[in-house]
Scaffold this active site. Structure first.
Site, PDB file in Angstrom:
ATOM      1  N   HIS A  20      -7.397  -3.965  -1.820  1.00 47.37           N
ATOM      2  CA  HIS A  20      -7.562  -3.258  -0.552  1.00 47.37           C
ATOM      3  C   HIS A  20      -8.193  -1.912  -0.873  1.00 47.37           C
ATOM      4  O   HIS A  20      -7.900  -1.320  -1.920  1.00 47.37           O
ATOM      5  CB  HIS A  20      -6.183  -3.053   0.074  1.00 47.37           C
ATOM      6  CG  HIS A  20      -6.183  -2.882   1.567  1.00 47.37           C
ATOM      7  ND1 HIS A  20      -7.317  -2.932   2.339  1.00 47.37           N
ATOM      8  CD2 HIS A  20      -5.158  -2.675   2.435  1.00 47.37           C
ATOM      9  CE1 HIS A  20      -6.974  -2.761   3.614  1.00 47.37           C
ATOM     10  NE2 HIS A  20      -5.682  -2.607   3.697  1.00 47.37           N
TER      11      HIS A  20
ATOM     12  N   ASP B 294       0.821  -1.213   0.000  1.00 45.50           N
ATOM     13  CA  ASP B 294       0.000   0.000   0.000  1.00 45.50           C
ATOM     14  C   ASP B 294       0.860   1.271   0.000  1.00 45.50           C
ATOM     15  O   ASP B 294       0.527   2.243  -0.672  1.00 45.50           O
ATOM     16  CB  ASP B 294      -0.966  -0.036   1.187  1.00 45.50           C
ATOM     17  CG  ASP B 294      -1.936  -1.197   1.058  1.00 45.50           C
ATOM     18  OD1 ASP B 294      -2.704  -1.220   0.085  1.00 45.50           O
ATOM     19  OD2 ASP B 294      -1.897  -2.112   1.907  1.00 45.50           O
ATOM     20  N   ALA B 295       1.974   1.250   0.719  1.00 43.60           N
ATOM     21  CA  ALA B 295       2.850   2.430   0.750  1.00 43.60           C
ATOM     22  C   ALA B 295       3.542   2.630  -0.601  1.00 43.60           C
ATOM     23  O   ALA B 295       3.666   3.754  -1.085  1.00 43.60           O
ATOM     24  CB  ALA B 295       3.878   2.308   1.868  1.00 43.60           C
TER      25      ALA B 295
ATOM     26  N   GLU C 193      -1.671 -26.431  21.220  1.00 47.56           N
ATOM     27  CA  GLU C 193      -2.973 -27.096  21.333  1.00 47.56           C
ATOM     28  C   GLU C 193      -4.048 -26.325  20.566  1.00 47.56           C
ATOM     29  O   GLU C 193      -4.948 -26.913  19.958  1.00 47.56           O
ATOM     30  CB  GLU C 193      -3.350 -27.215  22.822  1.00 47.56           C
ATOM     31  CG  GLU C 193      -4.707 -27.860  23.026  1.00 47.56           C
ATOM     32  CD  GLU C 193      -4.966 -28.249  24.476  1.00 47.56           C
ATOM     33  OE1 GLU C 193      -3.994 -28.389  25.259  1.00 47.56           O
ATOM     34  OE2 GLU C 193      -6.150 -28.392  24.828  1.00 47.56           O
TER      35      GLU C 193
ATOM     36  N   GLN D 113       2.444   1.884  -3.465  1.00 46.66           N
ATOM     37  CA  GLN D 113       1.481   2.331  -4.482  1.00 46.66           C
ATOM     38  C   GLN D 113       1.520   3.848  -4.673  1.00 46.66           C
ATOM     39  O   GLN D 113       1.235   4.350  -5.754  1.00 46.66           O
ATOM     40  CB  GLN D 113       0.064   1.893  -4.094  1.00 46.66           C
ATOM     41  CG  GLN D 113      -0.167   0.395  -4.282  1.00 46.66           C
ATOM     42  CD  GLN D 113      -1.543  -0.060  -3.828  1.00 46.66           C
ATOM     43  OE1 GLN D 113      -2.460   0.743  -3.719  1.00 46.66           O
ATOM     44  NE2 GLN D 113      -1.677  -1.349  -3.560  1.00 46.66           N
TER      45      GLN D 113
ATOM     46  N   SER E  63     -13.544 -31.392  27.685  1.00 50.27           N
ATOM     47  CA  SER E  63     -14.105 -31.947  28.927  1.00 50.27           C
ATOM     48  C   SER E  63     -15.161 -31.008  29.512  1.00 50.27           C
ATOM     49  O   SER E  63     -15.164 -29.801  29.237  1.00 50.27           O
ATOM     50  CB  SER E  63     -12.990 -32.135  29.945  1.00 50.27           C
ATOM     51  OG  SER E  63     -12.460 -30.869  30.322  1.00 50.27           O
TER      52      SER E  63
HETATM   53  N1  LIG Z   1      -0.221  -9.845   1.902  1.00 53.18           N
HETATM   54  C1  LIG Z   1      -1.444 -10.324   1.729  1.00 53.18           C
HETATM   55  O1  LIG Z   1      -1.646 -11.545   1.729  1.00 53.18           O
HETATM   56  C2  LIG Z   1      -2.602  -9.413   1.494  1.00 53.18           C
HETATM   57  C3  LIG Z   1      -2.432  -8.191   0.882  1.00 53.18           C
HETATM   58  N2  LIG Z   1      -3.529  -7.464   0.495  1.00 53.18           N
HETATM   59  C4  LIG Z   1      -3.335  -6.231  -0.226  1.00 53.18           C
HETATM   60  O2  LIG Z   1      -2.760  -6.545  -1.489  1.00 53.18           O
HETATM   61  C5  LIG Z   1      -1.892  -5.498  -1.911  1.00 53.18           C
HETATM   62  C6  LIG Z   1      -0.514  -6.059  -2.165  1.00 53.18           C
HETATM   63  O3  LIG Z   1       0.029  -6.473  -0.924  1.00 53.18           O
HETATM   64  P1  LIG Z   1       1.239  -7.498  -0.784  1.00 53.18           P
HETATM   65  O4  LIG Z   1       1.080  -8.593  -1.744  1.00 53.18           O
HETATM   66  O5  LIG Z   1       1.319  -7.820   0.668  1.00 53.18           O
HETATM   67  O6  LIG Z   1       2.469  -6.565  -1.213  1.00 53.18           O
HETATM   68  P2  LIG Z   1       4.027  -6.766  -0.892  1.00 53.18           P
HETATM   69  O7  LIG Z   1       4.406  -6.011   0.326  1.00 53.18           O
HETATM   70  O8  LIG Z   1       4.322  -8.211  -0.919  1.00 53.18           O
HETATM   71  O9  LIG Z   1       4.689  -6.001  -2.128  1.00 53.18           O
HETATM   72  C7  LIG Z   1       4.424  -6.369  -3.483  1.00 53.18           C
HETATM   73  C8  LIG Z   1       5.549  -5.977  -4.418  1.00 53.18           C
HETATM   74  O10 LIG Z   1       5.792  -4.594  -4.399  1.00 53.18           O
HETATM   75  C9  LIG Z   1       7.090  -4.394  -4.886  1.00 53.18           C
HETATM   76  N3  LIG Z   1       7.538  -3.044  -4.462  1.00 53.18           N
HETATM   77  C10 LIG Z   1       7.735  -2.606  -3.194  1.00 53.18           C
HETATM   78  N4  LIG Z   1       8.089  -1.305  -3.215  1.00 53.18           N
HETATM   79  C11 LIG Z   1       8.083  -0.913  -4.518  1.00 53.18           C
HETATM   80  C12 LIG Z   1       8.322   0.309  -5.190  1.00 53.18           C
HETATM   81  N5  LIG Z   1       8.635   1.406  -4.506  1.00 53.18           N
HETATM   82  N6  LIG Z   1       8.221   0.334  -6.538  1.00 53.18           N
HETATM   83  C13 LIG Z   1       7.908  -0.768  -7.231  1.00 53.18           C
HETATM   84  N7  LIG Z   1       7.650  -1.958  -6.643  1.00 53.18           N
HETATM   85  C14 LIG Z   1       7.743  -2.027  -5.322  1.00 53.18           C
HETATM   86  C15 LIG Z   1       7.912  -5.510  -4.298  1.00 53.18           C
HETATM   87  O11 LIG Z   1       8.928  -5.856  -5.196  1.00 53.18           O
HETATM   88  C16 LIG Z   1       6.886  -6.638  -4.140  1.00 53.18           C
HETATM   89  O12 LIG Z   1       7.083  -7.612  -5.102  1.00 53.18           O
HETATM   90  C17 LIG Z   1      -1.960  -4.449  -0.811  1.00 53.18           C
HETATM   91  O13 LIG Z   1      -2.962  -3.530  -1.154  1.00 53.18           O
HETATM   92  C18 LIG Z   1      -2.377  -5.248   0.411  1.00 53.18           C
HETATM   93  O14 LIG Z   1      -3.010  -4.491   1.417  1.00 53.18           O
HETATM   94  C19 LIG Z   1      -4.800  -7.933   0.685  1.00 53.18           C
HETATM   95  C20 LIG Z   1      -5.027  -9.133   1.299  1.00 53.18           C
HETATM   96  C21 LIG Z   1      -3.939  -9.896   1.840  1.00 53.18           C
HETATM   97 MG   LIG Z   2      -4.814  -6.157   5.299  1.00 53.62          MG
END
Ligand SMILES: NC(=O)C1=CN([C@@H]2O[C@H](COP(=O)(O)OP(=O)(O)OC[C@H]3O[C@@H](n4cnc5c(N)ncnc54)[C@H](O)[C@@H]3O)[C@@H](O)[C@H]2O)C=CC1
Ligand SMILES: [Mg+2]
Ligand SMILES: CC(=O)[C@](C)(O)C(=O)O
Ligand SMILES: [Mg+2]
Length: 348
Positions: free
Chosen positions: A124, A100-101, A248, A103, A270
């Protein structure tokens, strides 16, 4: 949509029966789905969609760990794996799956590639809801929607491979083409959702931020730590304290809750345990509810989003994060857990 009764409240949900995979494929047959970011959700969603027969490409910065992982997962550079800008240009549905950051930083580039009629897809409600802090304001002539799998991308993939599915919420923020809702649901089916329930961007982000800070992650670690510390300070060994606090729960009792609810788990313990648990759950609820209220208010005010953006945008955030994760990993409780896990029959 199927109307179902959730504890006395009627809700409409989308199931795979009424919106089968074939229909999802048809709806998205002319689309190029560009998954931007290959971290946690990126792999889960893109691999599930690829296996489901969709036209998927991945966009990722070249040279890092995520790029190598994508190659290892069978994405071919120049064919189905591209640098971010190239994937953004090729994609007609842009799945914005950077953290999210992150993005915020790439947004100007994404926006420049969002020509009329394309879709902007999130998992998200964060970026759009906190637009004052993220600057993410989509152009008016694109569809904007989300599918938020209710769990880790790792589980999304694992369950899909096992023929199961994680539930997801979905929401349409902007419908420029008149087809946003249909596309959104088709994406939800495509990424491997079990069923889909509807929300909006604001409710998705506020419930999600609360859940992960609360019972799903923050509160559970807090409660584990409190009980473990009390047992240890009263002379119980680490193995006894860990087994009675975590092992557990994860190995025996939570699978029973998952299968058939809390009362059924209680019924399989139990009468002594039942008596105690029935007497003690309300004091625990009452003790923690003020913390949950405080948490929800902090989410609602935007404070949690602000903390998340500020902290995760710092150049050394990964180093700091790793230090904090190491603090958990190196605590006595989780080191004890490592030994306990190694002793599970299936691990030895
Ligand atoms: N982690 C999860 O399982 C879940 C995530 N989400 C949402 O999905 C979205 C993606 O989250 P995640 O998969 O956790 O992301 P992540 O933290 O794994 O990052 C995804 C990718 O972003 C790239 N990245 C990081 N900084 C960058 C930058 N400055 N410029 C270009 N690429 C950059 C990284 O190389 C990485 O491959 C978010 O909106 C999150 O809130 C939703 C449900 C669950
Ligand atoms: Mg979340
Ligand atoms: C896995 C999930 O849905 C979380 C906890 O909300 C997240 O990783 O942001
Ligand atoms: Mg979540």
């Amino acid at each position: 949509m199927a109307k179902l009764n959730f504890g006395g409240v009627e809700e409409e949900v989308v199931t795979r029966e009424e919106f089968p995979l074939e229909k999802a494929r048809e709806v998205l047959s002319t689309e190029t789905i560009a998954v931007i970011g290959y971290g946690v959700q990126g792999p889960g969603q893109s691999l599930n969609m690829r296996d489901n027969g969709f036209n998927v490409i991945v966009g990722q910065r070249k040279g890092g760990k995520s790029w190598d992982k994508a190659v290892a997962d069978g994405w071919v550079p120049g064919e189905t794996l591209f640098e971010l800008e190239e994937a953004l240009a090729k994609g007609t549905i842009i799945c914005y799956l950077l953290s999210d950051a992150a993005q915020i930083e790439l947004w100007p580039t994404v926006k420049a590639n969002l020509t009329a009629g394309k879709s902007l897809y999130f998992s998200h409600g964060f970026g759009v809801t906190y637009k004052d802090q993220t600057g993410i304001v989509p152009p008016a002539d694109v569809d904007v929607y989300l599918v938020a799998p209710k769990g880790s991308g790792t589980s999304l993939r694992r369950l899909f491979v096992e023929g199961k599915g994680l539930n997801s919420s979905f929401a349409v923020f902007q419908d420029a083409t008149g087809k946003a809702r249909e596309k959104c649901i088709a994406m939800g089916i495509g990424v491997g959702s079990g069923y889909l329930f509807e929300t909006d961007f604001y409710r998705e982000v506020t419930s999600d931020l609360t859940g992960e800070r609360g019972t799903l992650m923050g509160a559970i670690q807090g409660i584990f730590a409190a009980q473990y510390e009390v047992l240890r300070s009263n002379g119980h060994s680490p193995s006894e304290a860990f087994n009675e606090t975590v092992e557990e729960l994860t190995q025996s009792l939570m699978p029973l809750v998952a299968e058939n609810g809390m009362d059924w788990m209680y019924a399989n313990c139990s009468t002594t345990a039942q008596r105690g648990a029935l007497d003690w759950w309300k004091p625990f609820r009452d003790a923690t509810k003020p913390v949950f209220e405080q948490l929800y208010n902090s989410v609602k005010s935007g404070e949690q989003a602000n903390i998340s953006i500020t902290r995760n945008s710092q150049s050394d955030y990964r180093v700091k994060l790793e230090e904090e994760l190491a603090e958990l990993r190196e605590s006595e409780m989780w080191r004890a857990g490592q030994t306990v896990r190694s002793l599970r029959p299936e691990n030895s």
